[in-house]
Design an enzyme around this catalytic site. Structure first.
Site, PDB file in Angstrom:
ATOM      1  N   ASP A  29       9.414 -28.671  24.654  1.00  0.00           N
ATOM      2  CA  ASP A  29       8.966 -29.900  24.906  1.00  0.00           C
ATOM      3  C   ASP A  29       7.640 -30.289  24.661  1.00  0.00           C
ATOM      4  O   ASP A  29       6.768 -29.267  25.655  1.00  0.00           O
ATOM      5  CB  ASP A  29       9.513 -30.994  25.189  1.00  0.00           C
ATOM      6  CG  ASP A  29       8.418 -32.664  25.461  1.00  0.00           C
ATOM      7  OD1 ASP A  29       8.592 -32.904  24.366  1.00  0.00           O
ATOM      8  OD2 ASP A  29       8.356 -33.997  26.079  1.00  0.00           O
ATOM      9  N   VAL A  86      12.802 -39.306  26.314  1.00  0.00           N
ATOM     10  CA  VAL A  86      13.011 -40.233  28.009  1.00  0.00           C
ATOM     11  C   VAL A  86      12.779 -39.307  28.743  1.00  0.00           C
ATOM     12  O   VAL A  86      13.460 -38.233  28.580  1.00  0.00           O
ATOM     13  CB  VAL A  86      14.198 -40.566  28.832  1.00  0.00           C
ATOM     14  CG1 VAL A  86      13.714 -41.336  29.754  1.00  0.00           C
ATOM     15  CG2 VAL A  86      14.404 -42.040  27.339  1.00  0.00           C
TER      16      VAL A  86
END
Length: 284
Positions: free
Chosen positions: A83, A228
């Site tokens: 990420d 999240v």
């Protein structure tokens, strides 16, 4: 099971017109809690290791190996994703380590440089069959860049996807990274327009600042992958604070990490079910 390809999980979510949960790993306890949540929910989960996480641990391979081992011992469908990598070298390392997907984040670069760097990352990843996510229209809040007015333009997004060959696109639609209150107002009309303009799945970053009902509406408007991190970190830390307040003499960290892991896991399971039960009305 072994690691599930991210592409498979995303494709299934697109077919179901539902959302898929992508949760950030901070350390082993969070990874354990997230995998346990996926086992209970019987829903797939994307474990995300960010460049910040790599910096904290000092290297990518140890935490990635731990996550892969958890996946191999689990009955759940678990994918591994890199990420917010601003380093092309890091994306290549993740590909070489067997990640199912990587996100090259060139959002801070001028448009042309972002396209060129993203295309290089895509070429390397696709040669190994790895799914690639990118970002266009910087999501506010990251590294102090508070830009609540920033929005991704659908026409520019369509050009960006065509020029880079990315498999999924994170877009700026009103959310902001690292929010600790769930008060973000998403531009649902823009999500619908982006969904209609693109032939790749949309990714919502900064979802921690978005309330349940708005997340449901975002999936229905066309979001597929829902990231999240901060919200689950808050649940984890809150459980530690509560335990230590009640047990101030405890020094064994396992005593307070275990309930924190359980609390995070329960909330991750709830979010997985929320995203999966919010089918959208369009096709990608």
């Amino acid at each position: 099971m072994t690691l599930t390809p991210t592409r498979s999980i995303i494709d299934d979510a697109v077919q179901a017109r539902s959302g898929v949960a992508a949760f950030n790993v901070i350390h082993l306890e969070t990874a354990e809690g997230l995998v346990a949540a996926a086992e209970r929910s019987q829903l797939p989960v994307v474990l995300q290791i960010s460049q910040n996480c790599v910096g904290y641990h000092g290297a990518l391979e140890p935490i990635a190996t731990a996550c892969a081992a958890l996946a191999e011992q689990s009955s759940a469908s678990v994918a591994l994703h890199l990420d917010h990598a601003e380093s092309e070298d890091l994306t290549r390392e993740a590909v070489d380590l067997g990640f199912g997907s990587v996100m090259y984040d060139g959002a801070k670069l001028p448009y042309g440089e972002n396209v060129a760097a993203t295309a290089r990352s895509v070429a390397y990843a696709h040669a190994a069959g790895v799914f690639v996510e990118a970002e266009l229209g910087e999501v506010g809040g990251k590294d102090g860049a508070h830009a609540p007015g920033v929005r991704t333009d659908p026409a520019e997004a369509s050009d960006f996807v065509a020029e880079t060959g990315v498999d999924a696109l994170a877009v700026a639609v009103g959310s902001s990274h690292a929010m600790t209150e769930r008060v973000a107002a998403l531009d649902l009309d823009l999500i619908s327009r982006l969904h209609a303009a693109l032939d790749v799945p949309l990714v919502l970053h900064g979802s921690s600042g978005v309330a349940d009902d708005v997340l449901t509406l975002a999936v229905r408007a066309g979001m597929t992958k829902i990231n999240v991190s901060t919200h689950l970190n808050g649940v984890f830390t809150g459980a530690i604070r509560e335990f230590l307040a009640a047990n101030p003499a405890v020094v064994d960290s396992r005593k307070y990490l275990a309930p924190a892991r359980a609390a995070l896991s329960a909330e991750a399971e709830r979010l997985q079910r929320l995203f999966a039960l919010a089918p959208h009305g369009g096709t990608t």
